[in-house]
Design an enzyme around this catalytic site. Structure first.
Site, PDB file in Angstrom:
ATOM      1  N   SER A  32       0.764  -1.186   0.003  1.00 19.89           N
ATOM      2  CA  SER A  32       0.055   0.151  -0.019  1.00 19.89           C
ATOM      3  C   SER A  32       0.733   1.311   0.035  1.00 19.89           C
ATOM      4  O   SER A  32       1.666   1.480   0.908  1.00 19.89           O
ATOM      5  CB  SER A  32      -0.788   0.017   1.356  1.00 19.89           C
ATOM      6  OG  SER A  32      -1.758  -0.877   1.202  1.00 19.89           O
ATOM      7  N   HIS A  63      -3.426   0.050  -4.693  1.00 20.00           N
ATOM      8  CA  HIS A  63      -2.778  -0.948  -5.398  1.00 20.00           C
ATOM      9  C   HIS A  63      -3.053  -0.971  -6.952  1.00 20.00           C
ATOM     10  O   HIS A  63      -4.111  -1.102  -7.283  1.00 20.00           O
ATOM     11  CB  HIS A  63      -3.318  -1.931  -4.838  1.00 20.00           C
ATOM     12  CG  HIS A  63      -3.021  -2.487  -3.274  1.00 20.00           C
ATOM     13  ND1 HIS A  63      -1.760  -3.275  -2.926  1.00 20.00           N
ATOM     14  CD2 HIS A  63      -3.043  -1.884  -2.195  1.00 20.00           C
ATOM     15  CE1 HIS A  63      -1.579  -3.405  -1.735  1.00 20.00           C
ATOM     16  NE2 HIS A  63      -2.332  -2.346  -1.030  1.00 20.00           N
ATOM     17  N   HIS A  85      -5.568  -9.492  -1.267  1.00 20.68           N
ATOM     18  CA  HIS A  85      -5.493  -9.538   0.276  1.00 20.68           C
ATOM     19  C   HIS A  85      -6.825 -10.643   0.374  1.00 20.68           C
ATOM     20  O   HIS A  85      -7.653 -10.663  -0.175  1.00 20.68           O
ATOM     21  CB  HIS A  85      -5.835  -8.351   0.945  1.00 20.68           C
ATOM     22  CG  HIS A  85      -4.873  -7.301   0.661  1.00 20.68           C
ATOM     23  ND1 HIS A  85      -5.180  -6.479  -0.158  1.00 20.68           N
ATOM     24  CD2 HIS A  85      -3.844  -6.736   1.594  1.00 20.68           C
ATOM     25  CE1 HIS A  85      -4.009  -5.535  -0.087  1.00 20.68           C
ATOM     26  NE2 HIS A  85      -3.323  -5.806   0.863  1.00 20.68           N
ATOM     27  N   GLU A  88     -10.213  -9.179   0.825  1.00 20.42           N
ATOM     28  CA  GLU A  88     -11.074  -8.890  -0.098  1.00 20.42           C
ATOM     29  C   GLU A  88     -11.979  -9.857  -0.556  1.00 20.42           C
ATOM     30  O   GLU A  88     -12.844  -9.778  -1.410  1.00 20.42           O
ATOM     31  CB  GLU A  88     -10.153  -8.459  -1.310  1.00 20.42           C
ATOM     32  CG  GLU A  88      -9.343  -7.084  -1.177  1.00 20.42           C
ATOM     33  CD  GLU A  88      -8.284  -7.081  -2.047  1.00 20.42           C
ATOM     34  OE1 GLU A  88      -8.743  -6.498  -3.189  1.00 20.42           O
ATOM     35  OE2 GLU A  88      -7.349  -7.262  -1.895  1.00 20.42           O
ATOM     36  N   ALA A 115       2.284  -1.862   4.386  1.00 27.06           N
ATOM     37  CA  ALA A 115       2.047  -1.051   5.250  1.00 27.06           C
ATOM     38  C   ALA A 115       1.612  -1.874   6.681  1.00 27.06           C
ATOM     39  O   ALA A 115       0.912  -2.693   6.618  1.00 27.06           O
ATOM     40  CB  ALA A 115       0.962   0.098   4.863  1.00 27.06           C
ATOM     41  N   MET A 212      -2.184  -6.851   7.376  1.00 21.71           N
ATOM     42  CA  MET A 212      -3.078  -7.655   6.830  1.00 21.71           C
ATOM     43  C   MET A 212      -2.659  -8.326   5.386  1.00 21.71           C
ATOM     44  O   MET A 212      -3.378  -8.870   4.612  1.00 21.71           O
ATOM     45  CB  MET A 212      -4.506  -6.976   6.373  1.00 21.71           C
ATOM     46  CG  MET A 212      -4.883  -6.036   7.438  1.00 21.71           C
ATOM     47  SD  MET A 212      -6.215  -5.263   7.103  1.00 21.71           S
ATOM     48  CE  MET A 212      -6.444  -4.119   8.547  1.00 21.71           C
ATOM     49  N   SER A 213      -1.163  -8.645   5.390  1.00 19.66           N
ATOM     50  CA  SER A 213      -0.492  -9.313   4.130  1.00 19.66           C
ATOM     51  C   SER A 213       0.695  -9.997   4.394  1.00 19.66           C
ATOM     52  O   SER A 213       0.669 -10.228   5.459  1.00 19.66           O
ATOM     53  CB  SER A 213      -0.628  -7.966   3.169  1.00 19.66           C
ATOM     54  OG  SER A 213       0.664  -6.991   3.505  1.00 19.66           O
ATOM     55  N   ASN A 236       1.393   3.996  10.967  1.00 25.62           N
ATOM     56  CA  ASN A 236       0.489   4.560  12.228  1.00 25.62           C
ATOM     57  C   ASN A 236       0.781   3.804  13.392  1.00 25.62           C
ATOM     58  O   ASN A 236       1.366   2.600  13.131  1.00 25.62           O
ATOM     59  CB  ASN A 236      -1.096   4.170  11.772  1.00 25.62           C
ATOM     60  CG  ASN A 236      -1.402   2.837  11.631  1.00 25.62           C
ATOM     61  OD1 ASN A 236      -1.111   2.569  10.235  1.00 25.62           O
ATOM     62  ND2 ASN A 236      -1.789   2.169  12.448  1.00 25.62           N
TER      63      ASN A 236
HETATM   64  N1  HPA Z   1      -3.552  -2.412  11.324  1.00 31.27           N
HETATM   65  C1  HPA Z   1      -3.588  -3.332  10.618  1.00 31.27           C
HETATM   66  N2  HPA Z   1      -3.011  -3.401   9.309  1.00 31.27           N
HETATM   67  C2  HPA Z   1      -2.672  -2.030   9.157  1.00 31.27           C
HETATM   68  C3  HPA Z   1      -2.454  -1.093  10.081  1.00 31.27           C
HETATM   69  C4  HPA Z   1      -2.855  -1.374  11.507  1.00 31.27           C
HETATM   70  O1  HPA Z   1      -2.791  -0.836  12.440  1.00 31.27           O
HETATM   71  N3  HPA Z   1      -1.759  -0.262   9.327  1.00 31.27           N
HETATM   72  C5  HPA Z   1      -1.484  -0.456   8.277  1.00 31.27           C
HETATM   73  N4  HPA Z   1      -2.141  -1.710   7.882  1.00 31.27           N
END
Ligand code: HPA
Length: 278
Positions: A32, A63, A85, A88, A115, A212-213, A236
């Site tokens: 991402s 993507h 993913h 999806e 990410a 998540m990947s 984040n």
């Molecule tokens: N959690 C899960 N997947 C993510 C996050 C998160 O905080 N940030 C980016 N992908």
């Protein structure tokens, strides 16, 4: 049909290979907000996923959905600009299809990126984290089902992330003047972000970042004896670690802000990885 998956991957590779200018040795999976790296490849050839038989299309914003081949630091590479993913609704086979395609095209090394939310107390948004290990908490495994291509039924994941590639990543970061964190990536199914209680649980379990990947692809690649390395962009602080609600637009924006540092590290990492991937 005993191994339909392998046949489908081989058919996809047979359609892609004649369009590439050189046989790749290093594969890249760009997560991402990190896909732009592929736009700057020398001798770029871009093949939309829609033109590749059985290649699933990513539906997530950020993507792009292209297979890009070219040269990075003198090394022939092939990149997945966007991935699919599990959340999806794609099958495990679809989620790892692109990674298996990279291997089938000749890549003996694959470097992945994603990410992720930061869990370790010292991580900040914008940091890069080298994966040293993972926790598969997705509730499924891409190797469930018929065994792929006569590979091992029970592959060893004792050192899933290749030690030499880890050393190369550290060297690449040092040479690029970029701080590279390290840690364990926990893969969750998503697509909802975690609750603060889940993040406390993940921290207790030894996770430093959550996403998540990546983990399905790593498992599938290891089963194919491909050497793997991966970097997370910490976009984040994970749920409960900051007062900010999480949203995908911010995740993508932060990944984009890290793309210069990420690109510098990745270019050097590819150069070093190319010495073992040939
Ligand atoms: N959690 C899960 N997947 C993510 C996050 C998160 O905080 N940030 C980016 N992908």
């Amino acid at each position: 049909m005993r191994d339909g998956q392998h046949q489908r991957v081989k058919r996809a590779a047979a359609s892609v290979a004649p369009r590439l200018r050189q046989r790749p040795c290093v594969g890249l999976v760009l997560g991402s907000g990190l896909g732009e790296f592929a736009d700057d490849l020398a001798e770029l050839v871009r093949i939309p996923y829609a033109e590749i038989p059985d290649m699933p299309r990513p539906l997530v914003i950020g993507h792009a959905g292209n297979l890009c081949s070219g040269i990075v630091s003198g090394v022939p590479v092939v990149c997945l600009q966007g991935r699919s993913h599990l959340y999806e609704g794609h099958s495990q086979e679809s989620v790892v299809f692109g990674a298996r395609l990279l291997a089938e095209l000749g890549c003996t090394v694959v470097l992945l990126s994603n990410a992720a939310g930061g869990i370790h107390v010292s991580f900040e948004a914008g940091d890069l984290m080298l994966l040293t290990d993972h926790l598969n908490l997705m509730g499924d495994n891409p190797l469930r089902g018929p065994n792929y291509a006569d590979g091992p039924r029970f592959p060893d994941l004792g050192q899933a992330y290749d030690l030499e590639l880890l050393a190369f990543a550290r060297e690449a970061a040092r040479a690029s003047g970029v701080t590279l964190r390290e840690g364990v990536y926990a893969a969750m199914l998503g697509p909802s972000y975690e609750t603060p209680a889940e993040i406390r649980m993940l921290r207790t379990l030894g996770a430093d970042a959550v996403g998540m990947s990546t983990v399905p692809e790593v498992i599938a690649l290891r089963q194919m004896a491909v050497r793997v390395g991966a970097i997370s962009c910490i976009t984040n602080l994970a749920a409960g670690l900051s007062s900010q609600p999480l949203n995908h637009a911010d995740v993508e924006a932060t990944a984009r802000r890290s793309r210069n540092a990420f690109g510098r590290v990745l270019s050097r990492w590819v150069a070093l990885a190319g010495t073992v991937g040939a």
